[in-house]
Design an enzyme around this catalytic site. Structure first.
Site, short mmCIF file in Angstrom:
data_model
loop_
_atom_site.label_atom_id
_atom_site.label_comp_id
_atom_site.label_asym_id
_atom_site.label_seq_id
_atom_site.Cartn_x
_atom_site.Cartn_y
_atom_site.Cartn_z
N LYS A 271 0.85 -1.20 0.00
CA LYS A 271 0.00 0.00 0.00
C LYS A 271 0.88 1.25 0.00
CE LYS A 271 -3.26 2.59 2.97
NZ LYS A 271 -4.11 2.57 4.17
N ASP A 276 -2.47 10.18 3.89
CA ASP A 276 -3.88 9.81 4.05
C ASP A 276 -4.58 10.83 4.95
OD1 ASP A 276 -6.32 8.61 4.30
OD2 ASP A 276 -5.62 6.88 5.47
N LYS A 283 -10.02 12.89 8.36
CA LYS A 283 -9.55 12.42 9.66
C LYS A 283 -9.50 13.58 10.64
CE LYS A 283 -6.48 8.63 8.25
NZ LYS A 283 -7.20 7.57 8.96
N ASP A 294 1.60 6.16 5.72
CA ASP A 294 0.63 5.25 5.11
C ASP A 294 1.17 4.61 3.83
OD1 ASP A 294 -1.79 4.04 5.59
OD2 ASP A 294 -2.99 5.53 4.50
N ASP A 353 -12.16 7.24 3.89
CA ASP A 353 -10.95 6.97 4.66
C ASP A 353 -10.57 5.48 4.61
OD1 ASP A 353 -8.76 7.53 6.20
OD2 ASP A 353 -9.87 7.77 8.09
N GLU A 355 -9.48 3.83 2.23
CA GLU A 355 -8.95 3.94 0.87
C GLU A 355 -7.91 2.88 0.53
OE1 GLU A 355 -7.66 5.40 3.37
OE2 GLU A 355 -5.53 5.07 2.99
N ARG A 357 -7.81 -0.35 0.99
CA ARG A 357 -8.39 -1.53 0.32
C ARG A 357 -8.79 -1.20 -1.10
NH1 ARG A 357 -12.80 -1.88 5.03
NH2 ARG A 357 -11.11 -0.79 6.09
N1 BES Z 1 -4.24 4.37 6.99
C1 BES Z 1 -5.40 4.17 7.76
C2 BES Z 1 -5.21 3.15 8.87
C3 BES Z 1 -4.44 3.61 10.06
C4 BES Z 1 -4.99 4.51 10.95
C5 BES Z 1 -3.21 3.08 10.33
C6 BES Z 1 -4.28 4.89 12.06
C7 BES Z 1 -2.51 3.46 11.45
C8 BES Z 1 -3.04 4.37 12.32
C9 BES Z 1 -6.54 3.67 6.88
O1 BES Z 1 -6.56 4.16 5.60
C10 BES Z 1 -7.81 4.08 7.53
O2 BES Z 1 -8.04 5.25 7.62
N2 BES Z 1 -8.61 3.14 7.98
C11 BES Z 1 -9.81 3.42 8.65
C12 BES Z 1 -10.85 2.45 8.17
C13 BES Z 1 -12.24 2.77 8.62
C14 BES Z 1 -12.71 4.03 7.95
C15 BES Z 1 -13.15 1.62 8.29
C16 BES Z 1 -9.57 3.28 10.14
O3 BES Z 1 -8.84 2.37 10.55
O4 BES Z 1 -10.08 4.11 10.89
ZN ZN Z 2 -4.78 4.75 4.84
MN MN Z 3 -7.57 6.01 5.49
#
Ligand code: BES
Ligand code: ZN
Ligand code: MN
Length: 500
Positions: A271, A276, A283, A294, A353, A355, A357
């Protein structure tokens, strides 16, 4: 820091410093004991006086030990002999290197590999030593001002580290392990540097340039697909995420083809979200800077390919890196948008968010064309994985238990551990959508599992594993910085495969 393998006697050397271990309960390691004898019990006396209790994490620097030609002896505490384990070994190596960082000892002999560590062979001890030592001296000062950098040029610290092994028979495996450790360290360093670089520099274009650099240095085959080509391939999901950014997306393909003819490749997919923001599902502001990390999955793929190339492993390995930014913008995707992935499956974006996947699913479909032996994706995918496993283990998901087992073992061997999470059918229905083939989120419960479930729908045609490195790729707080994980795990997995 230069490393070499030696088989000398601690009490006879002429180094700036000799590192030896002391257990709790006034028990000396073999080399400490040899020094003790040569100095008529000097070490025992110090220990009896209570100046070194042998606890893990402690150290004591001695000058001019009588009967010894080396200028200094560094005693490091090892804890209880019977309990001395892998993490203790790593810790004491770290303590030793750190204690010598700010003094003038440059030519150092380290006798810690003589210690018994849960029956680990000498190669393991050497690889870990090299890695921990390199980790310890890693600095990211590329972005500091010129003046600051010059002022900080280290005049002290270890320049040459002799890794002392306890028998002549150990020299050969130790030398091979040193090569492994150095190659691994170079890949870990690349992954760390890319992670730590600010997002205004480490853009998708920059990552593509780094891949081309690997082509220059090692002759890896590298191809970078641009937006138009991705449109032709039908990567509507990846391009959907990319459309909110002024930075053009890149789709990087790197190949190391040193396997037997016709051998199926291992495909690594990383990825590469270079920043992000969450997109329109923005966020919160706190710690958002950390979302520069990210792209650590991408960095680990580039790092692993560097190691593979440096070791010239007799394998076919393909690295695939979909990379873009996730930004809010007039042209960004909205919650409610439906995207058509390269596989033809449609996706309702309920949260912009989620994104990662969305970019990985198209890369997983693209991977089919390599007729892979296995596909492993590596992604900072979910905050939920950090809640589940913290910062110690990466989350491992797989559609094939044998593959999961090999990866878990590789993680154990490399001390870069993962934990097997379920990917049961039961969770899939959380992704049901009223408007498309699936939604891109599955609700609050089991967030890292439903993310993996989403990916699994694009990985049906081959053996696949997914590593969620959201908790392991970087450290927060005072020690903020990239860890280079899971390059050690991936390397151990690939080296093991090359032996088969
Ligand atoms: N890059 C983030 C995941 C992440 C967040 C990694 C904080 C490390 C620390 C990912 O893109 C994301 O934002 N995931 C969301 C998914 C949710 C919207 C279903 C998450 O984990 O909040
Ligand atoms: Zn992300
Ligand atoms: Mn995200």
């Amino acid at each position: 820091m230069e490393f070499s393998i030696k088989n000398g006697k601690a009490e006879k050397l002429h180094n700036d410093c000799v590192i030896v271990g002391v257990y709790e309960g006034e028990k000396l390691s073999d080399s400490a004991s040899a020094i003790d004898q040569a100095s008529s019990g000097y070490l025992s006396e110090i220990i009896k006086r209570g100046d070194m209790d042998g606890k893990v994490g402690t150290s004591l620097l001695l000058h001019k030990v009588p009967g010894i030609k080396s200028e200094r002896v560094l005693l490091v505490g090892l804890g209880k002999e019977r309990e001395f384990k892998e993490s203790d070994y790593r810790q004491v190596v770290g303590v030793a290197v750190k204690s010598l960082a700010k003094i003038g000892a440059s030519d150092v002999a380290c006798f810690l590999p003589e210690l018994q560590v849960k029956k680990k062979p000498v190669d393991w001890k050497v690889i870990q030593l090299v890695q921990v030592a390199n980790d310890m001296v890693y600095r990211f000062d590329q972005m500091k001002g010129k003046k600051v950098k010059e002022g900080k040029a280290p005049k002290q610290g270890i320049k040459s580290l002799e890794i002392q092994v306890s028998s002549k028979d150990d020299i050969k495996p130790a030398e091979a392990a040193l090569k492994y450790g150095m190659a691994l360290s170079s890949g870990v360093k690349l992954a760390k540097d890319l992670g730590n670089l600010p997002p205004n520099i480490c853009t998708p274009t920059y990552l593509a340039e780094q891949a081309l650099e690997l082509k220059q240095t090692y002759g890896l085959q590298v191809e970078v697909l641009e937006r138009e080509e991705l449109q032709k391939l039908g990567m509507g999901s990846f391009l959907g995420v990319a459309q909110g950014s002024v930075q053009p997306p890149k789709f990087i393909i790197i190949q190391h083809n040193k396997g037997k003819k016709g051998q199926k490749p291992v495909v690594l997919v990383g990825k590469g979200i270079t920043f992000d923001t969450g997109g329109i599902s923005l966020k919160p502001g706190a710690e958002m800077d950390e979302m520069k990390y990210d792209m650590c999955g991408a960095a680990s793929v580039l790092g692993a390919l560097k190691v593979v190339a440096e070791m010239d492993l007799p394998l076919n390995v393909v690295g695939i890196v979909p990379t873009c930014e996730n930004m809010p913008d007039g042209n960004a995707i909205r919650p409610g948008d439906v995207l058509t992935s390269m596989s033809g499956q449609t996706i309702e974006v309920l949260n912009t968010d989620a994104e990662g996947r969305l970019i990985l699913c198209d890369a997983l479909t693209y991977a089919e064309r390599f007729n892979p032996l296995a596909v492993i994706d590596i992604a900072t995918l979910t905050g939920a994985c950090v809640i589940a496993l913290g910062n110690h283990a990466s989350g491992l998901f797989s559609n094939k238990d044998a593959l999961a087992k090999s990866l878990l073992q590789a993680g154990e061997d490399a001390f870069d551990r993962a934990w097997h999470m379920p990917l049961w059918e039961d969770y899939q229905s959380q992704l049901d959508s009223n408007f498309a083939d699936m939604a891109n989120i599955g609700g609050r419960a089991a967030g890292s599992i439903t993310a993996a479930c989403f990916l699994s729908r694009f990985a049906k045609k081959y053996e696949w594993a997914h590593l969620d490195i959201a908790g392991t790729a970087w450290k927060s707080g005072k020690e903020k910085g990239s860890t280079g994980r899971p390059v050690p795990l991936l390397t151990a997995f690939l080296v093991q495969l090359a032996k088969k």
